[in-house]
Design a protein around this motif. Structure first.
Motif, PDB file in Angstrom:
ATOM      1  N   CYS A   1       0.829  -1.205   0.000  1.00 50.40           N
ATOM      2  CA  CYS A   1       0.000   0.000   0.000  1.00 50.40           C
ATOM      3  C   CYS A   1       0.864   1.255   0.000  1.00 50.40           C
ATOM      4  N   GLY A   2       1.988   1.201   0.712  1.00 53.54           N
ATOM      5  CA  GLY A   2       2.875   2.353   0.729  1.00 53.54           C
ATOM      6  C   GLY A   2       3.378   2.706  -0.647  1.00 53.54           C
ATOM      7  N   LEU A   3       3.675   1.700  -1.465  1.00 57.65           N
ATOM      8  CA  LEU A   3       4.112   1.947  -2.836  1.00 57.65           C
ATOM      9  C   LEU A   3       2.936   2.282  -3.742  1.00 57.65           C
ATOM     10  N   ASP A   4       1.814   1.605  -3.556  1.00 58.91           N
ATOM     11  CA  ASP A   4       0.638   1.850  -4.398  1.00 58.91           C
ATOM     12  C   ASP A   4       0.140   3.284  -4.282  1.00 58.91           C
ATOM     13  N   ARG A   5       0.160   3.828  -3.062  1.00 60.44           N
ATOM     14  CA  ARG A   5      -0.352   5.188  -2.901  1.00 60.44           C
ATOM     15  C   ARG A   5       0.541   6.195  -3.628  1.00 60.44           C
ATOM     16  N   ALA A   6       1.842   5.908  -3.702  1.00 62.71           N
ATOM     17  CA  ALA A   6       2.742   6.792  -4.447  1.00 62.71           C
ATOM     18  C   ALA A   6       2.599   6.577  -5.958  1.00 62.71           C
ATOM     19  N   ILE A   7       2.286   5.343  -6.347  1.00 63.61           N
ATOM     20  CA  ILE A   7       2.061   5.062  -7.767  1.00 63.61           C
ATOM     21  C   ILE A   7       0.782   5.741  -8.244  1.00 63.61           C
ATOM     22  N   ASP A   8      -0.259   5.677  -7.433  1.00 65.84           N
ATOM     23  CA  ASP A   8      -1.565   6.217  -7.821  1.00 65.84           C
ATOM     24  C   ASP A   8      -1.644   7.730  -7.714  1.00 65.84           C
ATOM     25  N   ASP A   9      -0.838   8.310  -6.834  1.00 60.00           N
ATOM     26  CA  ASP A   9      -0.889   9.757  -6.613  1.00 60.00           C
ATOM     27  C   ASP A   9       0.516  10.338  -6.792  1.00 60.00           C
ATOM     28  N   PRO A  10       0.777  10.953  -7.943  1.00 60.63           N
ATOM     29  CA  PRO A  10       2.122  11.488  -8.219  1.00 60.63           C
ATOM     30  C   PRO A  10       2.574  12.569  -7.240  1.00 60.63           C
ATOM     31  N   THR A  11       1.627  13.149  -6.485  1.00 58.88           N
ATOM     32  CA  THR A  11       2.025  14.181  -5.527  1.00 58.88           C
ATOM     33  C   THR A  11       2.650  13.584  -4.267  1.00 58.88           C
ATOM     34  N   ILE A  12       2.487  12.284  -4.091  1.00 61.39           N
ATOM     35  CA  ILE A  12       3.081  11.615  -2.922  1.00 61.39           C
ATOM     36  C   ILE A  12       4.509  11.218  -3.263  1.00 61.39           C
ATOM     37  N   ARG A  13       5.436  11.729  -2.508  1.00 60.61           N
ATOM     38  CA  ARG A  13       6.853  11.456  -2.737  1.00 60.61           C
ATOM     39  C   ARG A  13       7.449  10.724  -1.543  1.00 60.61           C
ATOM     40  N   HIS A  14       8.262   9.739  -1.826  1.00 59.54           N
ATOM     41  CA  HIS A  14       8.950   9.039  -0.747  1.00 59.54           C
ATOM     42  C   HIS A  14      10.021   9.943  -0.129  1.00 59.54           C
ATOM     43  N   ASP A  15      10.252   9.734   1.145  1.00 59.89           N
ATOM     44  CA  ASP A  15      11.339  10.404   1.853  1.00 59.89           C
ATOM     45  C   ASP A  15      12.636   9.706   1.455  1.00 59.89           C
ATOM     46  N   THR A  16      13.286  10.231   0.423  1.00 61.29           N
ATOM     47  CA  THR A  16      14.480   9.564  -0.101  1.00 61.29           C
ATOM     48  C   THR A  16      15.624   9.580   0.906  1.00 61.29           C
ATOM     49  N   GLY A  17      15.670  10.612   1.751  1.00 58.43           N
ATOM     50  CA  GLY A  17      16.735  10.681   2.755  1.00 58.43           C
ATOM     51  C   GLY A  17      16.667   9.514   3.723  1.00 58.43           C
ATOM     52  N   ALA A  18      15.451   9.160   4.146  1.00 54.83           N
ATOM     53  CA  ALA A  18      15.284   8.037   5.076  1.00 54.83           C
ATOM     54  C   ALA A  18      15.696   6.727   4.419  1.00 54.83           C
ATOM     55  N   ILE A  19      15.319   6.549   3.161  1.00 58.49           N
ATOM     56  CA  ILE A  19      15.668   5.312   2.450  1.00 58.49           C
ATOM     57  C   ILE A  19      17.168   5.235   2.212  1.00 58.49           C
ATOM     58  N   GLU A  20      17.764   6.352   1.818  1.00 58.28           N
ATOM     59  CA  GLU A  20      19.209   6.371   1.575  1.00 58.28           C
ATOM     60  C   GLU A  20      19.978   6.020   2.847  1.00 58.28           C
ATOM     61  N   ALA A  21      19.550   6.575   3.979  1.00 58.22           N
ATOM     62  CA  ALA A  21      20.224   6.289   5.245  1.00 58.22           C
ATOM     63  C   ALA A  21      20.097   4.809   5.600  1.00 58.22           C
ATOM     64  N   GLU A  22      18.927   4.235   5.350  1.00 52.35           N
ATOM     65  CA  GLU A  22      18.724   2.821   5.644  1.00 52.35           C
ATOM     66  C   GLU A  22      19.583   1.951   4.726  1.00 52.35           C
TER      67      GLU A  22
ATOM     68  N   GLU B   1      16.879   0.585  -3.827  1.00 52.11           N
ATOM     69  CA  GLU B   1      17.415   1.283  -5.001  1.00 52.11           C
ATOM     70  C   GLU B   1      16.350   1.483  -6.070  1.00 52.11           C
ATOM     71  N   LEU B   2      15.444   0.542  -6.214  1.00 52.22           N
ATOM     72  CA  LEU B   2      14.346   0.703  -7.171  1.00 52.22           C
ATOM     73  C   LEU B   2      13.447   1.874  -6.776  1.00 52.22           C
ATOM     74  N   VAL B   3      13.167   1.994  -5.483  1.00 50.28           N
ATOM     75  CA  VAL B   3      12.341   3.113  -5.026  1.00 50.28           C
ATOM     76  C   VAL B   3      13.044   4.436  -5.281  1.00 50.28           C
ATOM     77  N   LEU B   4      14.327   4.492  -4.959  1.00 51.47           N
ATOM     78  CA  LEU B   4      15.080   5.734  -5.149  1.00 51.47           C
ATOM     79  C   LEU B   4      15.154   6.134  -6.622  1.00 51.47           C
ATOM     80  N   SER B   5      15.161   5.151  -7.508  1.00 50.28           N
ATOM     81  CA  SER B   5      15.230   5.456  -8.951  1.00 50.28           C
ATOM     82  C   SER B   5      13.872   5.796  -9.539  1.00 50.28           C
ATOM     83  N   GLY B   6      12.820   5.695  -8.719  1.00 53.39           N
ATOM     84  CA  GLY B   6      11.478   5.992  -9.202  1.00 53.39           C
ATOM     85  C   GLY B   6      10.789   4.822  -9.875  1.00 53.39           C
ATOM     86  N   SER B   7      11.389   3.648  -9.821  1.00 53.45           N
ATOM     87  CA  SER B   7      10.800   2.455 -10.441  1.00 53.45           C
ATOM     88  C   SER B   7       9.871   1.781  -9.433  1.00 53.45           C
ATOM     89  N   LEU B   8       8.761   2.446  -9.152  1.00 55.98           N
ATOM     90  CA  LEU B   8       7.907   2.020  -8.052  1.00 55.98           C
ATOM     91  C   LEU B   8       7.166   0.718  -8.342  1.00 55.98           C
TER      92      LEU B   8
END
Length: 240
Positions: free
Chosen positions: A104-125, A200-207
């Motif tokens: 669901c976390g990925l689907d909501r970003a796929i369905d709504d382009p205004t939703i952006r992942h916190d790339t800083g949190a993912i990069e740190a992880e 890495e897929l999330v960071l590249s936008g390949s949701l």
């Protein structure tokens, strides 16, 4: 609160380490024990036997056991508290819910382009997981907590804290079985590499690709531990 029954004790194994109340010391010790592979589902926990074991009064033990029950690590059965082990049906249902929450976390970003992942949190992880990959991690049941951290960070990066809270509750319930997933080197190695690939897929936008990879990743874990859940249930049915 009865502080006279809750002395402050030095935490074992630390150098000048933090000082713990008896209830926290008992809680943390039992929590670590329940997350290990050393405890049988038939080990009974009572205020009396735990208090005697730790050399404390029943008051801090009562609080510690209540917290562990709230965490989902202990359940009431036959007049005592025992380590929680989900039935096969519970396990299957909980894994289905886990997949729904995480995707669901990925689907909501796929369905709504205004939703952006916190790339800083993912990069740190991902830095942490790359370090694990470089260092080489040995099999350990406790690795399940590191795995949970990745999945909650990934879901949290999509911006819905309620989804994260629901996932954490599911994780607590399936953790006693899931920890057996990390007792072989191949599973630890696969988990590390798959986490890095998904991040890495999330960071590249390949949701969409990330969602598919996530489903496969979680599905593999489910298939591996399903047999262990069935065995645990069988043992409980044989118990006197």
């Amino acid at each position: 609160m009865d502080t006279t029954q809750d002395p402050v004790l030095q935490e074992p194994g630390t150098q000048g380490g933090r000082r713990l109340t008896a209830r926290v010391r008992v809680y943390e010790a039992l929590r670590g024990e329940l997350l290990s592979t050393a405890v049988s589902p038939f080990t009974r926990y009572t205020e009396e036997n735990v208090a005697e074991r730790f050399g404390v009064s029943r008051t801090p033990v009562r609080d510690a056991l209540a917290r562990l029950e709230a965490d989902g690590l202990l359940v009431k059965r036959d007049g005592g508290l025992f380590r929680y082990t989900p039935t096969v049906t519970e396990f299957t249902d909980l894994y289905e819910l886990r997949v729904l929450l995480e995707t669901c976390g990925l689907d909501r970003a796929i369905d709504d382009p205004t939703i952006r992942h916190d790339t800083g949190a993912i990069e740190a992880e991902l830095v942490v997981w790359q370090e694990r990959s470089d260092a080489g991690i040995l099999p350990d049941a406790g690795f399940v907590t590191a795995d949970e951290q990745f999945h909650t960070v990934l879901l949290g990066a999509a911006g819905n804290a309620e989804l994260v809270g629901a996932l954490q509750r599911v994780n607590r319930r399936i953790r006693p079985v899931r920890m057996h997933d990390y007792l072989t080197q191949d599973r630890v190695n696969a988990t590390i590499s798959e986490h890095i690939a998904i991040g890495e897929l999330v960071l590249s936008g390949s949701l969409r690709q990330a969602r598919d990879a996530l489903r496969t990743h979680v599905g593999q874990s489910q298939s591996i531990v399903r047999a262990r859940a069935a065995r645990a249930m069988h043992l409980m049915q044989l118990a006197p």
